[in-house]
Design a protein around this motif. Structure first.
Motif, short mmCIF file in Angstrom:
data_model
loop_
_atom_site.label_atom_id
_atom_site.label_comp_id
_atom_site.label_asym_id
_atom_site.label_seq_id
_atom_site.Cartn_x
_atom_site.Cartn_y
_atom_site.Cartn_z
N SER A 282 -66.63 -16.85 -35.10
CA SER A 282 -65.93 -16.11 -36.15
C SER A 282 -64.47 -15.86 -35.77
O SER A 282 -63.59 -15.81 -36.64
CB SER A 282 -66.62 -14.77 -36.42
OG SER A 282 -67.92 -14.97 -36.93
N GLN A 285 -61.55 -18.18 -37.00
CA GLN A 285 -60.90 -18.01 -38.30
C GLN A 285 -59.54 -17.33 -38.18
O GLN A 285 -58.74 -17.36 -39.10
CB GLN A 285 -61.80 -17.20 -39.23
CG GLN A 285 -63.10 -17.89 -39.59
CD GLN A 285 -63.88 -17.10 -40.62
OE1 GLN A 285 -63.32 -16.57 -41.57
NE2 GLN A 285 -65.20 -17.03 -40.44
N LEU A 290 -55.70 -14.45 -42.99
CA LEU A 290 -56.93 -13.75 -43.34
C LEU A 290 -56.72 -12.95 -44.62
O LEU A 290 -55.96 -11.98 -44.64
CB LEU A 290 -57.36 -12.82 -42.20
CG LEU A 290 -57.72 -13.52 -40.88
CD1 LEU A 290 -57.86 -12.52 -39.75
CD2 LEU A 290 -59.01 -14.32 -41.03
N SER A 291 -57.37 -13.38 -45.70
CA SER A 291 -57.28 -12.64 -46.96
C SER A 291 -58.14 -11.39 -46.88
O SER A 291 -58.93 -11.20 -45.94
CB SER A 291 -57.78 -13.53 -48.11
OG SER A 291 -59.17 -13.80 -47.97
N ASP A 294 -61.63 -12.45 -46.70
CA ASP A 294 -61.98 -12.91 -45.35
C ASP A 294 -62.31 -11.73 -44.44
O ASP A 294 -63.30 -11.76 -43.69
CB ASP A 294 -60.82 -13.70 -44.73
CG ASP A 294 -60.58 -15.02 -45.43
OD1 ASP A 294 -61.54 -15.59 -45.98
OD2 ASP A 294 -59.42 -15.49 -45.42
N ARG A 297 -65.62 -10.14 -45.26
CA ARG A 297 -66.72 -11.01 -44.85
C ARG A 297 -66.88 -10.99 -43.33
O ARG A 297 -68.01 -10.88 -42.82
CB ARG A 297 -66.46 -12.45 -45.32
CG ARG A 297 -67.59 -13.42 -44.94
CD ARG A 297 -67.26 -14.85 -45.28
NE ARG A 297 -67.13 -15.06 -46.72
CZ ARG A 297 -65.99 -15.30 -47.35
NH1 ARG A 297 -64.84 -15.36 -46.64
NH2 ARG A 297 -65.95 -15.48 -48.65
N TRP A 368 -67.41 -8.54 -50.95
CA TRP A 368 -66.36 -9.14 -50.15
C TRP A 368 -65.12 -9.42 -50.98
O TRP A 368 -63.99 -9.25 -50.53
CB TRP A 368 -66.84 -10.44 -49.51
CG TRP A 368 -67.94 -10.26 -48.49
CD1 TRP A 368 -68.21 -9.14 -47.77
CD2 TRP A 368 -68.89 -11.24 -48.09
NE1 TRP A 368 -69.28 -9.36 -46.94
CE2 TRP A 368 -69.72 -10.66 -47.11
CE3 TRP A 368 -69.14 -12.57 -48.46
CZ2 TRP A 368 -70.76 -11.34 -46.49
CZ3 TRP A 368 -70.17 -13.26 -47.84
CH2 TRP A 368 -70.98 -12.64 -46.87
#
Length: 390
Positions: A282, A285, A290-291, A294, A297, A368
């Motif tokens: 993870s 990422q 990172l939105s 994101d 989540r 999310w």
């Protein structure tokens, strides 16, 4: 550094019995570096194990823990001391001289002997000069052959004591193989290097010595060291020491397709309860932006502060605004709350099974995305989903 008041009487009793006790290794080294040290290890010459044990038992609780290696433990109050006989490579040998016994030690700065009765430090190999010049050298050409783990220990000491590897020691390390070592011994040294004051330097030394390529063959050591130098100033933003260590491992192994598989080779599966099998992939990422979706989540898998710190540090940015953003999203301390569960869906007439799993998954994805944030909205989402999927 002050010694326990019982140590001098103990050494005097050993001397009266015909032996000679010296404090050896790390305590003596740190004494001359002006650093605190808790571990006091003794080496006793001139007495066999039974005679040493008899003297020790007059001073506290004593027992043998490694008879074949001549190692005993003595507890005096809260103090625990390691007491060993000189070792000739095959068995404990009380008849060895100090000059012979010192050949079994690793580094010259660790081959110092302190006499508590005289207050004198004996230096048969030049370890004090090494401490003064901040340079690590092996006691002999056979030091790393006797125990290849000493190669990793040398890198660790270079990090923790802010010393340099002498050129000849570096060459000895480069021809040392870690292949026959037990994985837990290797892992123990790797963790100490990562948790040192300068893990970036540790990764650089592992790369330069060739040890890094033995540990993780598919990792570019110099790039990993560069990443580490960017990340380590921000480690204090993570309050949990285990989270800091996970971030260090993730920074080192960033880019590997199967980082958890690489760690499994050395038996590292969890740190402080953190399941690295899920956390490290993870963290990958964090290389991309990172939105909000994101982050929400990711919070279901690991603390989002880890990928946020990693992402902003690698970009040369202050991670603090990202951490405040995580707080605004409600995921700084953990994942989003579960708004609807199986019990509520059962009350709507839905039986446990694939359909229930599908609706819960769809609901979570909507959370999310920020489309659902209250129990009422979750209930409405479920009603609508059931209407669409009778």
């Amino acid at each position: 550094m002050k010694l326990h008041p019982a140590i001098v009487p103990l050494c005097q009793d050993l001397a009266d019995a015909g032996g000679r006790a010296y404090i050896v290794g790390g305590w003596v080294r740190d004494l001359h570096l002006g650093l605190p040290s808790q571990d006091v290890d003794f080496e006793v010459f001139g007495l066999d194990q039974d005679k040493i044990l008899a003297v020790l038992q007059r001073h506290g609780r004593a027992h043998a823990v490694g008879k074949s290696f001549g190692v005993l433990k003595l507890r005096i109050g809260k103090e625990e001391l390691d007491v060993a006989l000189p070792f000739d490579g095959q068995a404990p040998n009380p008849s060895l001289t100090l000059e012979q016994a010192v050949q079994r030690r690793d580094l010259r700065c660790n081959a110092l002997y302190y006499d508590p009765l005289s207050g004198e430090t004996l230096d048969p190999t030049g370890g004090l000069a090494d401490l003064q010049s901040k340079r690590l050298r092996a006691v002999s050409e056979q030091s790393l052959v006797q125990d290849p783990l000493r190669a990793l220990r040398a890198v660790r000491f270079a990090c923790t004591k802010q010393m340099e590897l002498a050129p000849e020691l570096l060459e000895q390390i480069r021809v040392t193989s870690l292949g026959e070592l037990a994985s837990e011994r290797v892992l123990g040294e790797l963790r100490k290097i990562l948790l040192s004051v300068d893990p970036a330097r540790g990764l650089t030394l592992l790369h330069d010595s060739g040890l890094g390529a033995q540990v993780f063959p598919r990792v570019d050591g110099l790039k990993a060291a560069e990443r580490m130098s960017q990340v380590q100033p921000h480690l204090a933003l993570l309050a949990e020491p285990s989270h800091q260590e996970v971030l260090l491992w993730g920074t080192w192994l960033l880019g590997l397709e199967r980082p958890a598989q690489a760690l499994a080779r050395w038996g590292l599966h969890k740190i402080g309860g953190a399941p690295l099998k899920h956390w490290l992939p993870s963290l990958k990422q964090a290389q991309a932006p990172l939105s909000d979706t994101d982050l929400r989540r990711l919070a279901d898998t690991l603390p989002v502060l880890l990928p946020l710190v990693l992402h902003h540090a690698l970009l040369g940015e202050d991670p603090l605004p990202g951490l405040l953003r995580a707080q605004d999203l409600g995921v700084a301390e953990g994942p989003l709350p579960v708004l609807l569960g199986g019990a509520e869906l059962g009350a709507l007439g839905l039986q446990p099974g694939p359909a229930m799993g599908q609706i819960l998954k769809a609901l979570r994805e909507s959370q999310w995305a920020g489309q659902v944030s209250t129990p009422q909205q979750a209930q409405a989402f479920a009603d609508q989903w059931l209407q669409r999927h009778p």
